[in-house]
Structures are given as C-alpha cells and as structure tokens.
Write a protein that holds these residues in place. Structure first.
Motif, PDB file in Angstrom:
ATOM      1  N   ALA A 137       0.821  -1.217   0.000  1.00 55.03           N
ATOM      2  CA  ALA A 137       0.000   0.000   0.000  1.00 55.03           C
ATOM      3  C   ALA A 137       0.849   1.259   0.000  1.00 55.03           C
ATOM      4  CB  ALA A 137      -0.934  -0.005   1.207  1.00 55.03           C
ATOM      5  N   GLY A 138       1.973   1.244   0.722  1.00 50.30           N
ATOM      6  CA  GLY A 138       2.836   2.422   0.752  1.00 50.30           C
ATOM      7  C   GLY A 138       3.422   2.727  -0.610  1.00 50.30           C
ATOM      8  N   ILE A 139       3.894   1.692  -1.308  1.00 47.74           N
ATOM      9  CA  ILE A 139       4.430   1.869  -2.659  1.00 47.74           C
ATOM     10  C   ILE A 139       3.323   2.338  -3.611  1.00 47.74           C
ATOM     11  CG2 ILE A 139       5.243   0.592  -4.676  1.00 47.74           C
ATOM     12  CD1 ILE A 139       7.508   1.104  -2.961  1.00 47.74           C
ATOM     13  N   THR A 140       2.145   1.751  -3.486  1.00 46.34           N
ATOM     14  CA  THR A 140       1.029   2.132  -4.351  1.00 46.34           C
ATOM     15  C   THR A 140       0.710   3.613  -4.212  1.00 46.34           C
ATOM     16  OG1 THR A 140       0.060  -0.080  -4.267  1.00 46.34           O
ATOM     17  CG2 THR A 140      -1.410   1.725  -4.858  1.00 46.34           C
ATOM     18  N   MET A 141       0.721   4.120  -2.998  1.00 48.61           N
ATOM     19  CA  MET A 141       0.445   5.539  -2.770  1.00 48.61           C
ATOM     20  C   MET A 141       1.511   6.427  -3.409  1.00 48.61           C
ATOM     21  SD  MET A 141      -0.795   5.190   1.197  1.00 48.61           S
ATOM     22  CE  MET A 141      -1.156   6.910   1.491  1.00 48.61           C
ATOM     23  N   VAL A 142       2.764   6.009  -3.314  1.00 57.36           N
ATOM     24  CA  VAL A 142       3.850   6.783  -3.922  1.00 57.36           C
ATOM     25  C   VAL A 142       3.726   6.781  -5.445  1.00 57.36           C
ATOM     26  CG1 VAL A 142       6.348   6.888  -4.292  1.00 57.36           C
ATOM     27  CG2 VAL A 142       5.442   6.440  -1.998  1.00 57.36           C
ATOM     28  N   LEU A 143       3.419   5.624  -6.035  1.00 58.75           N
ATOM     29  CA  LEU A 143       3.286   5.548  -7.490  1.00 58.75           C
ATOM     30  C   LEU A 143       2.051   6.295  -7.980  1.00 58.75           C
ATOM     31  CD1 LEU A 143       4.418   1.886  -8.280  1.00 58.75           C
ATOM     32  CD2 LEU A 143       5.755   3.993  -8.177  1.00 58.75           C
ATOM     33  N   ASP A 144       0.987   6.292  -7.189  1.00 63.69           N
ATOM     34  CA  ASP A 144      -0.186   7.100  -7.528  1.00 63.69           C
ATOM     35  C   ASP A 144       0.191   8.586  -7.580  1.00 63.69           C
ATOM     36  OD1 ASP A 144      -1.867   4.935  -7.725  1.00 63.69           O
ATOM     37  OD2 ASP A 144      -2.796   5.208  -5.755  1.00 63.69           O
ATOM     38  N   PHE A 145       1.033   8.994  -6.648  1.00 63.49           N
ATOM     39  CA  PHE A 145       1.478  10.394  -6.624  1.00 63.49           C
ATOM     40  C   PHE A 145       2.312  10.716  -7.859  1.00 63.49           C
ATOM     41  CE2 PHE A 145       4.480  13.766  -5.434  1.00 63.49           C
ATOM     42  CZ  PHE A 145       3.596  14.742  -4.990  1.00 63.49           C
TER      43      PHE A 145
END
Length: 293
Positions: A137-145
């Motif tokens: 989830a942390g990586i997903t949030m960064v890639l969404d950004f």
C-alpha cells in the motif's frame, strides 16, 4: 557515552575497517540502550552510518540496535523531517528486523509528506521503499502520486502548446528541469527501477507513457532521451517485454523506435489526420458562409 560521541564513532566505522571491526559492535550495543533519548536527527544519522560501515554490520550489537530502533523510532515517526525519514528508509530497507519501521516511514511520507519532496528525493524514496514489494500500500500511494504529477505536467504542456506553441513548451520544460523536474533520462531510469518491482501499477505506466509520447497537441519528451536514457528503457522493456499497459506499443515506438502493430497509426500520422480533419471542417464552414450570402 553521549549520543554525539557514539555517532562520531559509528561514522568513523564507515571510513575505517579497523574501527568497524574493533568498535562497531560495542558502539551499536551502547547506542541501542540509550536510543530512546536520542534526538531524531542523530538517530537517523546513526542508522545510516551503521548501514554504511565498512565491516561488522552483522554483529550482535548491530542486531540489537536494529531491533531497538524498530521499537523506539516507530513511536517518534512524526518527529522526523522528510529528509531524515528518507535517510532511515535507505539505511534499513533491507533489514528484516526493521520492517515495521520501514512500513511506518513509508506511510508517514506517503500520507503527508509527498508534496514537499523534490523530485530527486522522491526518486530516492521510491527506490528505498521497493523492498516492501510493488503491491504494498505504501508503494502504491507513492506511485499514484508520481502518476498524478506526470498527468498534470502533460496536461499543462498540452494547454500551453495550444495557446502559445511548441517552442514555449520546450523552453518552459527546460526551465522546470533546471529547477528539479525530472528529465527524460531520469524518468527512463525510474522506469528501469520499477519495471520488475511494480509492473502491474497501470496508472503509473500510462501516465509515464503520456510524458514520453505527449498529450493532445503537445510533443512528449521522448526526443530528449540520450543513449543512456534509451539503454535504461531497453533494460526496462527488453525486446518489448516488461510491464504491459494501455499505450505500450506507441510508447515503445516513440521512445525506442519499435514497429507499431499493423493498423495502428503513428503519433505523427494521427496529428496529420487531425489537421486534415480541422481543415475539412473549416472548408465546410466557409461553404456554409457562402450559401448564407
């Protein structure tokens, strides 16, 4: 021993194998005992120095320090600056005992720090968080950004091209890159870093594609790739492999010169057809005007 002195001894271990062999174990053990009272800046520097030590990083003292850091620093996570959190991520991202601390740092940054990070620091953070796994989830949030940033840049360039022309967009892009916006080669390197780790994050790959290919009337950044940038993309997409996403054939065609599938128009052909369509519409309007006269 004070935190400052323990930190100096640990930094010395990054420069001398002899110091690392003789002192790091004891210094790390002492630091683990006093860590709850350490200022957060010195704590982040300590972990980074231990990670960079010449030798002795697998001793009992270092193991004790890592376990203690995961227990203590998770509770202080909001006290760290963004730069300090990135230091922690880079220091402990491959230490299994510190995974709770890595996760805490990832969520703290992803939830409330991303907008304040320069692009180069965001790249370091992204690389540092990859041991969590591309679907975390942390990586997903960064890639969404990242995807949101790319989409906004592409949208702005499209609007500027329509109103002020291609040269204005090119000049503005160079100015923004001088101020820290990622260049084509840097984006290619980011793609190489993420291709194997997060191939299924389609939102990221589609947004990255638009940066290279261009949106609307705007030209993408593919023409700005150097040989090093192209090599990075070839490594990310060996022989056309790598992540699959909407727009990939056009991306590989524009960035690396791959052949388009049969029946697919090139970007240049699409633009030419669009211009012809506009001209036909104008001609129809002129004919209607004549009929009204």
């Amino acid at each position: 021993l004070t935190p400052a002195l323990l930190l100096r001894l640990t930094v010395a271990a990054t420069k001398s194998s002899a110091v690392a062999d003789k002192a790091l174990d004891a210094v790390a053990a002492a630091a683990s005992m006093s860590l709850p009272g350490w200022p957060v800046d010195e704590a982040s520097k300590l972990l980074l120095a231990v990670a960079r030590a010449k030798n002795g990083s697998e001793t009992e003292g270092v193991s004790s320090l890592y376990n203690r850091a995961s227990e203590v620093l998770c509770l202080k996570i909001k006290e760290f600056s963004s730069a300090q959190l990135i230091k922690i991520v880079l220091a402990i991202n491959k230490v299994s005992a510190c995974r709770p601390l890595l996760v805490a740092a990832a969520f703290e940054i992803a939830n409330s720090r991303l907008t304040e990070l320069p692009a180069t620091q965001l790249m370091l953070l992204t690389q540092g968080l990859l041991p969590l796994g591309g679907t975390h989830a942390g990586i997903t949030m960064v890639l969404d950004f990242w995807a949101a940033q790319f989409n906004e840049q592409s949208r702005a360039e499209d609007l500027l091209t329509e109103s002020m022309g291609t040269q204005m967009v090119t000049d503005r892009r160079k100015d923004l890159e001088a101020k820290g916006q990622l260049t084509a080669d840097q984006l290619a390197k980011l793609a190489q870093t993420l291709a194997a780790a997060a191939p299924e994050h389609e939102k990221f790959w589609k947004a990255l594609t638009t940066r290279f290919v261009g949106q609307g009337d705007a030209e993408g950044i593919a023409e700005e790739l150097s040989s090093a940038g192209k090599s990075a993309l070839k490594a990310a997409f060996p022989d056309g492999g790598g992540p699959d996403f909407e727009g990939k054939p056009m991306f590989l065609h524009v960035a690396l010169g791959h052949k388009l599938p049969k029946g697919m128009k090139s970007r240049r052909r699409e633009k030419a057809d669009k211009e012809k369509e506009k001209e036909r519409e104008k001609e129809k309007e002129r004919e209607k005007e004549k009929e009204r006269e």
